[in-house]
Write a protein that holds these residues in place. Structure first.
Motif, PDB file in Angstrom:
ATOM      1  N   ALA A  60       3.831   7.897  -9.569  1.00  0.00           N
ATOM      2  CA  ALA A  60       4.639   7.339 -10.654  1.00  0.00           C
ATOM      3  C   ALA A  60       5.796   8.293 -10.966  1.00  0.00           C
ATOM      4  CB  ALA A  60       3.769   7.146 -11.890  1.00  0.00           C
ATOM      5  N   LEU A  83       0.834  -1.195   0.000  1.00  0.00           N
ATOM      6  CA  LEU A  83       0.000   0.000   0.000  1.00  0.00           C
ATOM      7  C   LEU A  83       0.869   1.245   0.000  1.00  0.00           C
ATOM      8  CD1 LEU A  83      -2.924  -0.865   2.425  1.00  0.00           C
ATOM      9  CD2 LEU A  83      -3.043  -0.458  -0.006  1.00  0.00           C
ATOM     10  N   GLN A  87       2.280   1.797  -3.273  1.00  0.00           N
ATOM     11  CA  GLN A  87       1.306   2.281  -4.245  1.00  0.00           C
ATOM     12  C   GLN A  87       1.042   3.763  -4.071  1.00  0.00           C
ATOM     13  OE1 GLN A  87      -1.970  -0.315  -3.596  1.00  0.00           O
ATOM     14  NE2 GLN A  87      -1.040  -2.009  -4.703  1.00  0.00           N
ATOM     15  N   LYS A  88       1.300   4.264  -2.856  1.00  0.00           N
ATOM     16  CA  LYS A  88       1.053   5.682  -2.643  1.00  0.00           C
ATOM     17  C   LYS A  88       2.073   6.523  -3.404  1.00  0.00           C
ATOM     18  CE  LYS A  88      -1.113   5.632   1.872  1.00  0.00           C
ATOM     19  NZ  LYS A  88      -0.777   5.586   3.267  1.00  0.00           N
ATOM     20  N   ILE A  89       3.183   5.871  -3.732  1.00  0.00           N
ATOM     21  CA  ILE A  89       4.229   6.634  -4.402  1.00  0.00           C
ATOM     22  C   ILE A  89       3.734   7.050  -5.789  1.00  0.00           C
ATOM     23  CG2 ILE A  89       6.578   6.559  -5.295  1.00  0.00           C
ATOM     24  CD1 ILE A  89       7.122   4.391  -3.146  1.00  0.00           C
ATOM     25  N   SER A 115      -2.327   4.075 -34.381  1.00  0.00           N
ATOM     26  CA  SER A 115      -3.134   4.645 -33.310  1.00  0.00           C
ATOM     27  C   SER A 115      -4.339   5.298 -33.949  1.00  0.00           C
ATOM     28  CB  SER A 115      -2.328   5.665 -32.528  1.00  0.00           C
ATOM     29  OG  SER A 115      -1.525   6.407 -33.404  1.00  0.00           O
ATOM     30  N   SER A 125       3.229   9.865 -20.090  1.00  0.00           N
ATOM     31  CA  SER A 125       1.813  10.077 -19.817  1.00  0.00           C
ATOM     32  C   SER A 125       0.985   9.055 -20.576  1.00  0.00           C
ATOM     33  CB  SER A 125       1.411  11.479 -20.229  1.00  0.00           C
ATOM     34  OG  SER A 125       0.013  11.553 -20.303  1.00  0.00           O
ATOM     35  N   LEU A 126      -0.053   8.577 -19.910  1.00  0.00           N
ATOM     36  CA  LEU A 126      -0.797   7.494 -20.517  1.00  0.00           C
ATOM     37  C   LEU A 126      -1.812   7.983 -21.538  1.00  0.00           C
ATOM     38  CD1 LEU A 126      -1.106   5.661 -17.135  1.00  0.00           C
ATOM     39  CD2 LEU A 126       0.278   4.928 -19.061  1.00  0.00           C
ATOM     40  N   LEU A 127      -1.978   9.284 -21.718  1.00  0.00           N
ATOM     41  CA  LEU A 127      -2.877   9.788 -22.747  1.00  0.00           C
ATOM     42  C   LEU A 127      -2.107   9.985 -24.053  1.00  0.00           C
ATOM     43  CD1 LEU A 127      -5.385  12.593 -21.773  1.00  0.00           C
ATOM     44  CD2 LEU A 127      -5.833  10.465 -22.911  1.00  0.00           C
ATOM     45  N   ALA A 128      -0.811  10.237 -23.989  1.00  0.00           N
ATOM     46  CA  ALA A 128      -0.037  10.489 -25.198  1.00  0.00           C
ATOM     47  C   ALA A 128       0.299   9.170 -25.865  1.00  0.00           C
ATOM     48  CB  ALA A 128       1.233  11.245 -24.859  1.00  0.00           C
ATOM     49  N   LEU A 131      -4.643  24.614 -28.012  1.00  0.00           N
ATOM     50  CA  LEU A 131      -5.029  23.673 -26.962  1.00  0.00           C
ATOM     51  C   LEU A 131      -5.406  24.490 -25.749  1.00  0.00           C
ATOM     52  CD1 LEU A 131      -2.127  21.053 -26.752  1.00  0.00           C
ATOM     53  CD2 LEU A 131      -4.487  20.558 -27.307  1.00  0.00           C
ATOM     54  N   GLY A 132      -6.667  24.568 -25.443  1.00  0.00           N
ATOM     55  CA  GLY A 132      -7.016  25.275 -24.211  1.00  0.00           C
ATOM     56  C   GLY A 132      -6.622  26.735 -24.219  1.00  0.00           C
ATOM     57  N   ASN A 182       0.459  16.656 -30.302  1.00  0.00           N
ATOM     58  CA  ASN A 182       0.583  17.949 -29.651  1.00  0.00           C
ATOM     59  C   ASN A 182       1.923  18.534 -30.075  1.00  0.00           C
ATOM     60  OD1 ASN A 182      -1.833  17.800 -28.277  1.00  0.00           O
ATOM     61  ND2 ASN A 182      -0.924  16.930 -26.446  1.00  0.00           N
TER      62      ASN A 182
END
Lengths: 466, 298
Positions: free
Chosen positions: A77, A70, A73-75, A460, A83-86, A174-175, A142
């Motif tokens: 990443a 636990l 897991q708090k650590i 992709s 990044s998991l979106l890129a 972007l934004g 991006n």
């Protein structure tokens, strides 16, 4: 006597001694057993105590390890984790669309015309038999924290040679904030609903007749698009496009914005299961110079008489889209209803190029309109069916009706119509096989067209628009 | 006459305006579990909306107008990440023009960044079906992970809304305590499930099965995202006869036909489970309901 006595005494002693011996032996054995018992009991007790200790230790160890997991897991990443979106770290996202078809047409595709509409751009039926559709390379990424970039390069066959068409090449903010987005470069105009969708995402193998007639299938231009989304729960978008006015159905060089578009979209949900969008659009290009289109040719291709329009052009358009899915989950079953209406009026002159001095020309007051309605129903996972109806009408006037007819702008008393039905199998999100039948009454001779098409994408694959 | 009307309108409008001043943080969440968690940690300071419901497959959502509006108005965005929403979230973010919730901004929180994912695929290829390269993204089903993500989410909330820091920290302490107590209770009542064997429709249940000590022996889908053919189902039925499972797990948004077929032919019960909380349901209520569904599967 003495022997007997002695034996008796001996036996007796033996007996007595043996009993005594036995007694002592038994006592001894009893003592030994007792000692053994005590010994073993003690040992069992010790073992039990050790077992208990061991169990407790394991329990504590498991708890400790769980807490450790636990804690680990708090650590957060590590920052070097992508990044998991890129996609592909810093490489752009690359998608390649592969499309091919088999077409069976009753009429010769070279004979195709749309009376009242001078065809241009990509419009046409394609070839009979086996052919490659458009292979499209889409590259996007991006650029930095402010901008996103995208390019779409289309490869298609034109009479044996491969043509490369830069369909899109734009950057987008972007934004930017306050609901504003700016797009610059070459892009598909926001006019209409279908215009912004890539061909491989269409529900049918061909564009609606009105798109074919007005835009040569799809309208794109170079320029700037400003879009504003209001901070309301109901989706409200207003936008403006300032375009070069150099692409069909505009034409020529212009100072400043040769064509402009104003668009507005409203949309929302009704409950969980229904969603809708309505769009109103206006496009205009004043001072079009030399918009050429396919027309009738006499003899040799190189000096084919080509109609060329110069003047002003305005389009009013409306689109309505409605989608339904049970519980709002479109995965297994969903319905889409779509309707678009376009109305174009033009004012200027049409000249027949290469018609030999003096070249034929006519003043031109054009009025063209058309609409289509379609329904697509995914009736079970991986399968969908669709129905579409197209209808066009025109009422073009000019000083020289012969020249008008040469240019293909005479409606010949016809309202081009077409009805299409299709069945598609989508084994995954990345592939589709479609069977489509058209009963096409675009011009005098009606045509029965059957297409069997595959459309697939590699790489992709970003999401599609609503 | 018209001018005075306009003036009166603006006076009224300006009087009404202060009452509409934003006191709450607009939070856009992709899935209901994050909506429930943010609601628990944010309390009255957050106005939370979820893009999806428990009856929707979070992989296949349309980037439709209502969602664009919601993202446009959001101050804070909480999603799973790990590629779960890659089909629609990037499009929403681009179209919204909202600078606060873009990638890397303090207003964007991806839960997957704060926990370790299991079941990372060894072969990354489309021929393997719809796979997630980062691992199984349905980690919210592991109560231990919820408790480890909550502090990070609270920190992110505090970053976006520092004024209410004390409240968020109090809410976190309360939530942590209640969740830990609930975890003990769930462990107790789920004892009879230890070692039970299950068939699943789609591999979303991995984290939950580990926590409950249950074993997945088969998946109805031959590959992730590929519906099972009747041939494949027959093979599964044959395998069932050799190694029988105790039940079939099916998410409530999933097509139940394959599960029902196997259930009838193999005479094992189906547990139709909510992958996410319902609207206005807390994480506690949802997990209670989830466990009850499994325990009472007959």
């Amino acid at each position: 006597m003495r022997f007997a006595y002695r034996t008796a005494v001996l036996t007796a002693t033996l007996l007595i001694s043996s009993t005594a011996l036995a007694d002592t032996e038994i006592e001894l054995i009893k003592q030994q057993l007792q000692a053994l018992q005590v010994n073993y009991e003690q040992r069992i007790k010790n073992l039990e105590a050790r077992l208990l200790k061991a169990e407790k230790a394991t329990q504590e160890a498991t708890v400790a390890s769980q807490e450790a997991t636990l804690a680990s897991q708090k650590i957060v990443a590590p920052p070097s984790q992508p990044s998991l979106l890129a996609q592909n770290n810093f490489n752009p996202a690359i998608t390649l669309t592969l499309d091919g078809r088999f077409a069976s047409l009753d009429n010769d595709p070279d004979d195709y015309e749309l009376p009242g509409f001078a065809l241009g751009g990509e419009s046409g039926l394609g070839s009979q038999g086996f052919s490659l559709g458009e292979s499209e390379l889409l590259i996007s990424s991006n650029i930095d924290n402010n901008l996103y970039g995208q390019a779409t390069i289309g490869f298609h066959d034109d009479d044996g040679s491969t043509e490369v068409d830069l369909e899109e090449a734009f950057i987008q903010t972007l934004g930017l904030g306050k609901g504003l987005t700016l797009k610059a470069g070459r892009f598909f105009s926001a006019i209409g609903y279908l215009n912004e969708q890539h061909a491989h995402a269409w529900d049918f193998a061909d564009a609606p007749l009105i798109y074919r007639g007005l835009f040569g299938d799809q309208f794109k231009d170079d320029g700037l698009q400003v879009s504003y989304i209001a901070p309301t729960d109901t989706f409200l978008q207003l936008g403006v496009e300032l375009l070069s006015g150099g692409s069909f159905p505009a034409g020529g060089d212009h100072e400043g914005a040769g064509a402009t578009t104003i668009f507005a979209n409203v949309g929302g949900d009704i409950g969980i299961e229904h969603s809708w969008q309505v769009g109103l659009n206006y496009w205009q290009s004043n001072d079009i110079e030399g918009r050429t289109s396919g027309g009738h040719s006499h003899g040799d291709e190189s000096d084919a008489e080509t109609p060329s329009f110069s003047g002003d052009s305005q389009i009013y358009a409306m689109d309505v889209v409605y989608k339904w899915a049970p519980n709002g989950n479109p995965t297994n079953q969903n319905l889409k209803l779509q309707f678009e209406y376009f109305d174009r009026s033009e004012d200027g002159e049409v000249e027949m190029l290469n018609s030999g001095p003096p070249s034929e020309s006519t003043s031109y007051d054009g009025s063209q309109q058309g609409w289509y309605a379609q329904a697509i129903y995914q009736f079970k996972p991986q399968w969908s069916a669709g129905l579409r109806y197209d209808q066009l009408g025109s009422d073009n006037k000019g000083s020289d009706s012969d020249a008008l007819a040469e240019a293909g702008l005479d409606n010949e008393g016809l309202k081009p119509k077409r009805i299409s039905a299709m069945l598609a199998w989508l084994p995954s999100e990345f592939s589709r096989i479609r069977l489509q039948y058209n009963h096409d009454k675009s011009y005098g001779q009606s045509d029965n067209q059957i297409f069997l098409q595959y459309t697939t994408s590699i790489g992709s694959h970003g999401g599609h628009q609503y | 006459m018209f001018q005075s009307f306009i003036k009166k309108f603006f006076v009224l409008f300006s009087l009404v305006l202060p009452f509409y001043a934003q006191a709450q943080i607009n939070v856009f969440t992709c899935e209901p579990e994050w909506a429930a968690l943010t609601q628990a940690l944010g309390g009255g300071n957050v106005a939370v909306t979820s893009a999806t419901t428990a009856m929707q497959d979070p992989h296949h959502i349309q980037a439709r107008p209502s969602l664009i509006s919601k993202v446009r108005q959001a101050d804070f965005l909480v999603c799973t990440g790990a590629g779960l929403e890659e089909g629609w979230l990037p499009l929403l973010l681009r179209k919204s023009g909202n600078p606060n919730v873009q990638l890397g901004q303090i207003g964007q929180f991806m839960a997957a960044n704060y926990t370790q994912l299991l079941e990372k695929p060894t072969i990354l290829d489309r021929s393997q079906g719809h796979i997630h390269s980062a691992g199984n993204p349905h980690f919210h089903l592991d109560p231990a992970r919820i408790i480890s993500i909550a502090p990070a989410l609270t920190d992110a909330l505090i970053n976006v809304d520092p004024a209410n820091q004390l409240q968020y920290q109090t809410n976190l302490a309360l939530f942590t305590q209640q969740w830990q107590q609930a975890m003990k209770r769930w462990k107790q009542i789920s004892q009879p499930l230890q070692g039970k064997r299950v068939v699943v429709s789609h591999n979303n249940w991995g984290y939950l099965l580990r926590w409950l000590g249950m074993e997945r022996i088969a998946t109805l889908e031959p590959l992730p995202g590929v519906p099972p053919s009747s041939a494949h189902l027959s093979k599964l039925l044959a395998k069932q006869k050799q190694i029988p499972a105790d039940m079939i797990l099916n998410a409530s948004y999933q097509n139940a036909r394959p599960a029902r077929w196997l259930s009838e032919h193999a005479s094992i019960p189906i547990a139709t489970l909510p992958l996410s909380p319902s609207v206005n349901e807390s994480l506690f209520q949802w997990f209670d309901r989830l466990l009850n569904q499994i325990l009472s599967a007959k």
